[in-house]
Write a protein that holds these residues in place. Sequence first.
Motif, PDB file in Angstrom:
ATOM      1  N   GLY A  22     -38.304  11.197  -6.672  1.00  0.00           N
ATOM      2  CA  GLY A  22     -37.454  12.116  -7.417  1.00  0.00           C
ATOM      3  C   GLY A  22     -37.200  11.634  -8.834  1.00  0.00           C
ATOM      4  N   VAL A  23     -37.206  12.566  -9.777  1.00  0.00           N
ATOM      5  CA  VAL A  23     -36.905  12.227 -11.170  1.00  0.00           C
ATOM      6  C   VAL A  23     -36.034  13.314 -11.788  1.00  0.00           C
ATOM      7  CG1 VAL A  23     -39.080  10.967 -11.493  1.00  0.00           C
ATOM      8  CG2 VAL A  23     -38.942  13.386 -12.138  1.00  0.00           C
ATOM      9  N   GLN A  24     -35.354  12.930 -12.857  1.00  0.00           N
ATOM     10  CA  GLN A  24     -34.646  13.895 -13.693  1.00  0.00           C
ATOM     11  C   GLN A  24     -35.272  13.879 -15.075  1.00  0.00           C
ATOM     12  OE1 GLN A  24     -30.310  14.553 -13.461  1.00  0.00           O
ATOM     13  NE2 GLN A  24     -30.206  13.981 -15.612  1.00  0.00           N
ATOM     14  N   ILE A  25     -35.567  15.065 -15.598  1.00  0.00           N
ATOM     15  CA  ILE A  25     -36.156  15.212 -16.928  1.00  0.00           C
ATOM     16  C   ILE A  25     -35.069  15.714 -17.871  1.00  0.00           C
ATOM     17  CG2 ILE A  25     -37.930  16.378 -18.297  1.00  0.00           C
ATOM     18  CD1 ILE A  25     -39.381  16.960 -15.633  1.00  0.00           C
ATOM     19  N   GLU A  26     -34.873  15.031 -18.990  1.00  0.00           N
ATOM     20  CA  GLU A  26     -33.917  15.484 -19.999  1.00  0.00           C
ATOM     21  C   GLU A  26     -34.642  15.663 -21.325  1.00  0.00           C
ATOM     22  OE1 GLU A  26     -29.774  13.673 -19.654  1.00  0.00           O
ATOM     23  OE2 GLU A  26     -31.002  12.213 -18.578  1.00  0.00           O
ATOM     24  N   VAL A  27     -34.605  16.896 -21.824  1.00  0.00           N
ATOM     25  CA  VAL A  27     -35.252  17.242 -23.088  1.00  0.00           C
ATOM     26  C   VAL A  27     -34.184  17.319 -24.170  1.00  0.00           C
ATOM     27  CG1 VAL A  27     -36.570  19.009 -24.307  1.00  0.00           C
ATOM     28  CG2 VAL A  27     -37.084  18.504 -21.913  1.00  0.00           C
ATOM     29  N   LYS A  28     -34.430  16.633 -25.285  1.00  0.00           N
ATOM     30  CA  LYS A  28     -33.454  16.614 -26.377  1.00  0.00           C
ATOM     31  C   LYS A  28     -34.129  17.048 -27.670  1.00  0.00           C
ATOM     32  CE  LYS A  28     -30.609  13.045 -24.255  1.00  0.00           C
ATOM     33  NZ  LYS A  28     -29.924  11.739 -24.412  1.00  0.00           N
ATOM     34  N   GLY A  29     -33.464  18.000 -28.353  1.00  0.00           N
ATOM     35  CA  GLY A  29     -33.978  18.492 -29.620  1.00  0.00           C
ATOM     36  C   GLY A  29     -33.088  18.087 -30.764  1.00  0.00           C
ATOM     37  N   ALA A  30     -32.453  19.048 -31.423  1.00  0.00           N
ATOM     38  CA  ALA A  30     -31.554  18.760 -32.540  1.00  0.00           C
ATOM     39  C   ALA A  30     -30.350  17.946 -32.059  1.00  0.00           C
ATOM     40  CB  ALA A  30     -31.094  20.066 -33.183  1.00  0.00           C
ATOM     41  N   LYS A  31     -29.609  17.373 -33.013  1.00  0.00           N
ATOM     42  CA  LYS A  31     -28.491  16.514 -32.640  1.00  0.00           C
ATOM     43  C   LYS A  31     -27.307  17.288 -32.072  1.00  0.00           C
ATOM     44  CE  LYS A  31     -26.669  16.323 -37.372  1.00  0.00           C
ATOM     45  NZ  LYS A  31     -26.340  15.405 -38.513  1.00  0.00           N
ATOM     46  N   SER A  32     -27.320  18.617 -32.216  1.00  0.00           N
ATOM     47  CA  SER A  32     -26.277  19.448 -31.615  1.00  0.00           C
ATOM     48  C   SER A  32     -26.833  20.849 -31.421  1.00  0.00           C
ATOM     49  CB  SER A  32     -25.030  19.495 -32.500  1.00  0.00           C
ATOM     50  OG  SER A  32     -25.325  20.154 -33.718  1.00  0.00           O
ATOM     51  N   ASP A  33     -26.119  21.694 -30.652  1.00  0.00           N
ATOM     52  CA  ASP A  33     -26.513  23.098 -30.529  1.00  0.00           C
ATOM     53  C   ASP A  33     -26.499  23.749 -31.906  1.00  0.00           C
ATOM     54  OD1 ASP A  33     -26.628  22.661 -27.844  1.00  0.00           O
ATOM     55  OD2 ASP A  33     -24.885  23.895 -27.317  1.00  0.00           O
ATOM     56  N   LEU A  34     -27.425  24.695 -32.115  1.00  0.00           N
ATOM     57  CA  LEU A  34     -27.554  25.333 -33.424  1.00  0.00           C
ATOM     58  C   LEU A  34     -27.364  26.839 -33.314  1.00  0.00           C
ATOM     59  CD1 LEU A  34     -30.763  23.465 -34.666  1.00  0.00           C
ATOM     60  CD2 LEU A  34     -28.376  22.894 -35.194  1.00  0.00           C
ATOM     61  N   LEU A  47     -29.122  31.320 -37.757  1.00  0.00           N
ATOM     62  CA  LEU A  47     -29.447  30.482 -38.905  1.00  0.00           C
ATOM     63  C   LEU A  47     -30.709  29.649 -38.683  1.00  0.00           C
ATOM     64  CD1 LEU A  47     -25.871  29.194 -39.839  1.00  0.00           C
ATOM     65  CD2 LEU A  47     -27.181  31.029 -40.938  1.00  0.00           C
ATOM     66  N   TYR A  48     -30.923  29.224 -37.414  1.00  0.00           N
ATOM     67  CA  TYR A  48     -32.012  28.282 -37.162  1.00  0.00           C
ATOM     68  C   TYR A  48     -33.111  28.830 -36.233  1.00  0.00           C
ATOM     69  CZ  TYR A  48     -28.795  24.851 -39.127  1.00  0.00           C
ATOM     70  OH  TYR A  48     -27.956  24.165 -39.951  1.00  0.00           O
ATOM     71  N   GLY A  49     -32.835  29.966 -35.544  1.00  0.00           N
ATOM     72  CA  GLY A  49     -33.786  30.497 -34.586  1.00  0.00           C
ATOM     73  C   GLY A  49     -35.130  30.821 -35.224  1.00  0.00           C
ATOM     74  N   GLY A  50     -36.200  30.379 -34.604  1.00  0.00           N
ATOM     75  CA  GLY A  50     -37.539  30.602 -35.119  1.00  0.00           C
ATOM     76  C   GLY A  50     -38.044  29.467 -35.969  1.00  0.00           C
ATOM     77  N   GLY A  51     -37.157  28.526 -36.325  1.00  0.00           N
ATOM     78  CA  GLY A  51     -37.572  27.418 -37.175  1.00  0.00           C
ATOM     79  C   GLY A  51     -37.371  26.048 -36.560  1.00  0.00           C
ATOM     80  N   VAL A  52     -36.602  26.014 -35.458  1.00  0.00           N
ATOM     81  CA  VAL A  52     -36.307  24.735 -34.805  1.00  0.00           C
ATOM     82  C   VAL A  52     -36.601  24.897 -33.312  1.00  0.00           C
ATOM     83  CG1 VAL A  52     -34.521  23.014 -34.287  1.00  0.00           C
ATOM     84  CG2 VAL A  52     -34.537  24.169 -36.512  1.00  0.00           C
TER      85      VAL A  52
END
Length: 465
Positions: free
Chosen positions: A203-215, A219-224
């Motif tokens: 068993g594993v847990q996968i954690e995906v991290k993008g920007a440093k906070s929710d956006l 303002l950012y949709g389509g570019g990040v």
Amino acid sequence: MSHLQSLNTYFETKREVHLDELKQFLRIPSISAISAHKQDMKTAAEWLADSMKKIGLENISIDETKGQPVVYADWLHAEGLPTILVYGHYDVQPVDPLNLWETEPFDPQIRDNKLFARGASDDKGQVYMHLKAIEALLQTDGKLPVNVKFCIEGEEEIGSPNLPDYLMTNTDKLAADIIVISDTGMQGPGEPAVCYGLRGLAGVQIEVKGAKSDLHSGLYGGGVQNAIHALVEVLDSFRDEEGTIQVEGFYDNVIPLKDEERTAYASLNFDEDALKAELGVDALFGEKGYTYTEQTWARPTLEINGVFGGFSGEGIKTVLPAEAGAKITCRLVPNQDPDEIVAKLTAHIEKYKPIGVSVEITEFDKGKPFITPFDHPAIQAAGRSYEKIYNVPTAYIRGGGSIPIVAAFDEILGLPVVLMGFGLSSENIHAPNEHFHLENFDQGLRVIGDYYYEIAQFTKEDLKK
């Protein structure tokens, strides 16, 4: 008088006494997961040790571990004959939610020839059956047909964290020719089964991290990169549309099913339409080229158990989630190693990770698969004992689930493992209103007693794996 006639007479005479004794055992709230029950765990171990002494077992000890103690006992006077090591556990699951119990979980009650109590089926009732079978043989014959050892632990319900160390420290003490475990179930009511293999677990847990906070999605949709989109892309890469796992090397060490096994599974005439109706689905889904029983018993899996991330409250929140994750488990079949599978999963995730995010992988439960060849003499002997008592053919099956400590017994002690269960899937183990069908208690006592005679017909050499 044959040994089966003697057993029948003894068990009929002692039935009420035996049920009263089992109720005493079931009244002890030996919940290993809750520290407040530490004294109850000790009480249960002492109850077992005292019961072993009363029936004539010897060299009884309550062996301390870093956690709950292991109760050991033996009878070793069948010179030159095989030794059976009986494993079981005296700890039980927590009882929550308490309001769903029809009667108190530690106040055993018999209704409709079923014994209701926590631990009745898993595993106190089945452990107790072995003790009473030994008692009956000693009382009727004055001796046992084989040598017997008991290893009953108190931490199975929390993953047996200390038992592997105990096994490695006590290999000489636990030396035997086969291991018998009654902590599994039958194929169905009146349908005995010997389980000769279990799947392992990674068993594993996968954690995906993008920007440093929710956006803000405007303002950012389509570019990040959106962490949930990235996670979905990774998850979608695991299997194709027919259920075949796409992780490179995942199937490399899988041992193909023998033709004899596939024939044995087909002979069970499993009703897939009835299962669909029971589950409320219009179709089953699984790896192409295999039946449902083959898919769930003898093929590996990769399943997404949970997904988290973003906003899931009432209404809508227009954000690009910065983080998302999923929990994954793989059921493994013989010859697959959990550590190797986790390494292959990790490599696959890195390969398919989209740009703009990082991924962290945390390992969780791991357990190796186990198998004893289904044509092994000890497995076939168990089938014969079932058939004498139940008067129907025995099914030889694999279990789709995992009992990691079974693989530890196999690996550390190197002995054939025989899973002789008497429970039913309908008995609410781990759930409110757990119960044990007493017809299987009655018949199981006779099966176990006869099995000791069956094993006495073999030499130690016959039983080598």
